[in-house]
Design a protein around this motif. Structure first.
Motif, PDB file in Angstrom:
ATOM      1  N   LYS A  46      69.481 -23.722  23.694  1.00 62.07           N
ATOM      2  CA  LYS A  46      70.454 -24.268  24.651  1.00 62.07           C
ATOM      3  C   LYS A  46      70.501 -25.795  24.442  1.00 62.07           C
ATOM      4  CE  LYS A  46      70.108 -21.605  28.968  1.00 62.07           C
ATOM      5  NZ  LYS A  46      69.517 -21.340  30.305  1.00 62.07           N
ATOM      6  N   ALA A  47      69.589 -26.328  23.590  1.00 63.79           N
ATOM      7  CA  ALA A  47      69.472 -27.598  23.324  1.00 63.79           C
ATOM      8  C   ALA A  47      70.402 -28.161  22.254  1.00 63.79           C
ATOM      9  CB  ALA A  47      67.862 -28.051  22.845  1.00 63.79           C
ATOM     10  N   LEU A  48      70.627 -29.397  22.661  1.00 62.39           N
ATOM     11  CA  LEU A  48      71.126 -30.313  21.448  1.00 62.39           C
ATOM     12  C   LEU A  48      70.007 -30.740  20.650  1.00 62.39           C
ATOM     13  CD1 LEU A  48      73.815 -32.593  22.594  1.00 62.39           C
ATOM     14  CD2 LEU A  48      74.331 -30.592  21.052  1.00 62.39           C
ATOM     15  N   LEU A  64      67.680 -32.028  23.433  1.00 61.57           N
ATOM     16  CA  LEU A  64      68.153 -32.601  24.648  1.00 61.57           C
ATOM     17  C   LEU A  64      68.774 -31.629  25.327  1.00 61.57           C
ATOM     18  CD1 LEU A  64      70.136 -35.610  22.662  1.00 61.57           C
ATOM     19  CD2 LEU A  64      67.690 -35.597  23.337  1.00 61.57           C
ATOM     20  N   PHE A  65      68.930 -31.701  26.497  1.00 61.14           N
ATOM     21  CA  PHE A  65      69.406 -30.713  27.633  1.00 61.14           C
ATOM     22  C   PHE A  65      70.139 -31.326  28.594  1.00 61.14           C
ATOM     23  CE2 PHE A  65      65.012 -29.227  26.211  1.00 61.14           C
ATOM     24  CZ  PHE A  65      65.623 -27.629  25.825  1.00 61.14           C
ATOM     25  N   LYS A  66      71.132 -30.616  28.708  1.00 63.14           N
ATOM     26  CA  LYS A  66      72.202 -31.103  29.937  1.00 63.14           C
ATOM     27  C   LYS A  66      71.617 -30.533  31.520  1.00 63.14           C
ATOM     28  CE  LYS A  66      75.471 -26.901  29.871  1.00 63.14           C
ATOM     29  NZ  LYS A  66      75.624 -26.205  28.978  1.00 63.14           N
ATOM     30  N   PRO A  67      72.135 -31.162  32.269  1.00 61.96           N
ATOM     31  CA  PRO A  67      71.474 -30.808  33.711  1.00 61.96           C
ATOM     32  C   PRO A  67      71.582 -29.269  33.977  1.00 61.96           C
ATOM     33  CG  PRO A  67      72.934 -32.698  33.947  1.00 61.96           C
ATOM     34  CD  PRO A  67      73.044 -32.041  32.455  1.00 61.96           C
ATOM     35  N   LYS A  68      70.428 -28.614  34.371  1.00 57.03           N
ATOM     36  CA  LYS A  68      70.419 -27.403  34.762  1.00 57.03           C
ATOM     37  C   LYS A  68      69.841 -26.381  33.578  1.00 57.03           C
ATOM     38  CE  LYS A  68      72.152 -27.832  38.994  1.00 57.03           C
ATOM     39  NZ  LYS A  68      71.144 -28.441  40.030  1.00 57.03           N
ATOM     40  N   ILE A  76      64.956 -34.475  27.993  1.00 63.38           N
ATOM     41  CA  ILE A  76      64.503 -34.914  26.706  1.00 63.38           C
ATOM     42  C   ILE A  76      63.262 -34.309  26.381  1.00 63.38           C
ATOM     43  CG2 ILE A  76      64.024 -36.387  24.878  1.00 63.38           C
ATOM     44  CD1 ILE A  76      65.626 -38.481  26.644  1.00 63.38           C
ATOM     45  N   GLY A  77      63.011 -33.413  25.417  1.00 60.94           N
ATOM     46  CA  GLY A  77      61.654 -32.824  25.141  1.00 60.94           C
ATOM     47  C   GLY A  77      61.384 -32.454  23.988  1.00 60.94           C
ATOM     48  N   SER A 104      75.927 -40.087  25.865  1.00 65.20           N
ATOM     49  CA  SER A 104      77.248 -40.081  25.326  1.00 65.20           C
ATOM     50  C   SER A 104      77.766 -38.417  25.154  1.00 65.20           C
ATOM     51  CB  SER A 104      77.219 -40.666  23.719  1.00 65.20           C
ATOM     52  OG  SER A 104      76.264 -39.827  22.935  1.00 65.20           O
ATOM     53  N   GLN A 105      76.556 -37.658  25.069  1.00 64.55           N
ATOM     54  CA  GLN A 105      77.038 -36.086  25.000  1.00 64.55           C
ATOM     55  C   GLN A 105      77.175 -35.500  26.211  1.00 64.55           C
ATOM     56  OE1 GLN A 105      77.530 -34.237  21.890  1.00 64.55           O
ATOM     57  NE2 GLN A 105      77.461 -36.366  21.086  1.00 64.55           N
TER      58      GLN A 105
END
Length: 148
Positions: A46-48, A64-68, A76-77, A104-105
């Motif tokens: 699911k991450a960028l 990087l993860f979008k909300p949810k 960020i992890g 930005s993403q």
């Protein structure tokens, strides 16, 4: 040091890029920190993936993860820098890039992280504040932190 930054979805990672990222994460989180844990947790899908390369070698990384997708807010992890690059303050550059790409993403400025406790001041220097008591994650003290 001339770091080139790449941001990619999981499907866009080449086999070599994925191998290099997993090698760096294992080098630091498993070997250096002497912590046996399940790094391959299904969340990479699911991450960028933010990759910092120096002369073609992966030396910094974060996902990087979008909300949810991880927390209610963006996240960020797996923030990691090759040991030989830490004295060059690459971790600070990596966090600035990660925060920039979350904005930005995903068009998000609220970010939640699960931070290793010993890095509290590092994350505070990037605008994060502690929002939980200390808890153990893979036998390492962590705290939840948020940036608004």
């Amino acid at each position: 040091m001339d770091i080139k930054w790449k941001i990619k979805r999981f499907e866009a990672l080449s086999a070599t890029e994925l191998y290099d990222v997993l090698q760096l994460r294992t080098e630091v989180f498993v070997v250096e920190q002497n912590c046996v844990y399940q790094d391959i947790d299904g969340k990479d899908l699911k991450a960028l993936h933010l990759i910092g390369e120096d002369d073609g070698k992966t030396v910094a990384y974060a996902r990087l993860f979008k909300p949810k997708d991880y927390f209610d807010e963006a996240s960020i992890g797996r923030v990691v820098v090759k040991q030989s690059y830490r004295e060059k303050k690459l971790g600070h550059i990596l966090m600035r890039e990660a925060i920039y790409f979350v904005k930005s993403q995903f068009n998000q400025t609220k970010i939640t992280i699960s931070a290793q406790l010993y890095l509290k001041k590092f994350y505070e220097s990037h605008g994060f504040i502690q929002t939980s008591e200390t808890y153990l994650e893979d036998d390492i003290p962590h705290i939840q932190m948020k940036k608004n």
